[in-house]
Design an enzyme around this catalytic site. Structure first.
Site, PDB file in Angstrom:
ATOM      1  CE  LYS A  35      -0.452  -0.414   4.869  1.00 40.44           C
ATOM      2  NZ  LYS A  35      -0.768   0.240   5.802  1.00 40.44           N
ATOM      3  CE1 TYR A 254      15.376  31.084   4.542  1.00 40.41           C
ATOM      4  CE2 TYR A 254      15.410  28.958   4.156  1.00 40.41           C
ATOM      5  CZ  TYR A 254      15.176  29.970   3.641  1.00 40.41           C
ATOM      6  OH  TYR A 254      14.764  30.153   2.358  1.00 40.41           O
TER       7      TYR A 254
END
Ligand code: PLP
Length: 359
Positions: A35, A254
């Site tokens: 899946k 950042y």
């Protein structure tokens, strides 16, 4: 230099891991669980490589249809079953096997005129309390399914909540509850996911349902895939696209979250959360470059990460960098990110090209 961020999918490793499942479950049939796009490895890639499995388990109808329409003729088991009569009819027409885990699904089977009969796996809730018919309702549910003319056979399954922890008694309790609930009822039995297969011999029964171990991930706490002879299937790789010499006291990335405590050679690698690399990877999360583990420093950005190259001699632009896979188990990265290898694999985004490797 193109961006060249790739997930290499090793077909030989997939086949090898399936053979490891056979080693641990020599008398069982295998529902290979593919899946979520084959746990992020590519649904059809995986189905084709694992064609020795007796069947494939998927979460929902669309995944099963994609497999059938692509020529996969194996038995297909839909682990969440059908949610409405349209899905039920489509599933039965294609001879998919269906999990039944709630009363509405039994009522649907009783009340819908179907084009054919259907093989059912009745899921019993033995303690996970996610999907499944409660143990006190088992006999009624089982009998109603047996009485349903459109049901050709009723098989029995459950799912484990804590099988990853070999010291947790919950799994043995669940196995006991399952066995005493189903008693001598007819039908095949299926309990074991990957952790059941590796850690809980009493759970093997008739069919096993491995997922993560097929992809070379390790479901057992404090263990590594190599402990069970598993090989990584996905190697996520990118390249060094920049090098910066940063002086002591200067910060990187950042928020200036990381500051150099000594002159540091910083490598910039072309991968980021836009590719599915976890943004919450902490400082020190390893990558593999030139045979060395180098730590991430600073924040993960959308397209790039920054690493400390002080211990990596000779690193230069264009050098391949492995984020996980061959030489660096995904578990090592996952533990630094507060997650599991399952999530790392599933989250790789579509801009990362998947390339099959055959040896
Ligand atoms: C019902 C069921 N069986 C088997 C599996 C495979 O689990 P694992 O990947 O841990 O082997 C899953 C995955 O979530 C599942 O939901």
């Amino acid at each position: 230099m193109s961006r060249d961020t790739r997930a290499y999918i090793n077909v030989a490793a997939l086949k090898h891991n399936l053979s490891r499942v056979r080693h641990y479950a020599p008398h069982q049939k295998i529902w290979a669980v593919i899946k979520a796009d084959g746990y992020g490895h590519g649904l059809l890639n995986v189905a084709n490589a694992l064609n020795n499995a007796e069947g494939f388990g998927v979460a929902h109808l669309e995944e099963a249809i994609e497999l059938r329409d692509s020529g996969i003729l194996h038995p297909l088991l839909i682990l969440e079953g059908a949610w409405d009569t349209e899905e039920l009819t489509k599933a039965v027409r294609r001879r998919f096997q269906l999990v039944v885990h709630q009363w509405e699904q039994i009522e649907m089977l009783e009340n819908t005129h179907l084009p054919d009969s259907v093989v059912i796996w009745l899921k019993i809730d033995t303690g996970m309390h996610r999907l499944g018919i409660g143990v006190n309702d088992f006999s009624r549910a089982y009998q109603r399914l047996q009485d349903c003319k459109q049901v050709s056979s009723v098989n029995l399954m459950t799912h484990f909540s804590c099988a990853d922890n070999l010291n947790d008694p919950t799994t043995l309790k669940q196995i006991g509850i399952f066995n005493s609930t189903v008693g001598s009822s007819s039908g095949y039995r299926s309990l074991a996911n990957s952790a059941g297969i590796l850690g809980w011999g009493d759970s093997l029964a008739d069919w096993v349902r491995p997922g993560i171990i097929l992809y070379g991930g390790c479901p057992i706490r404090n263990k590594m895939p190599g402990d069970f002879g598993l090989k990584p299937v996905m190697t996520l790789q990118s390249k060094l696209i920049g090098i910066q010499n940063v002086a002591m006291g200067e910060s990187v990335g950042y928020g200036a979250k990381w500051t150099a405590m000594e002159p540091t050679r910083i490598g910039v690698v072309a991968i980021g959360y836009g590719d599915g690399y976890p943004r919450h990877a902490v400082e020190g999360t390893p990558v593999l470059i030139r045979g060395h583990l180098a730590p991430i420093v600073g924040m993960v950005s959308m397209d790039m990460i920054t690493i400390n190259l002080n211990d990596v001699e000779g690193a230069k632009n264009g050098d391949p960098v492995t984020l996980w896979g061959d030489g660096l188990p995904a578990e090592r990265v996952a533990e630094k990110c507060g997650t599991i290898s399952y999530e790392l694999f599933c989250k790789i985004t579509s801009r990362v090209k998947k390339e099959m490797v055959y040896s």
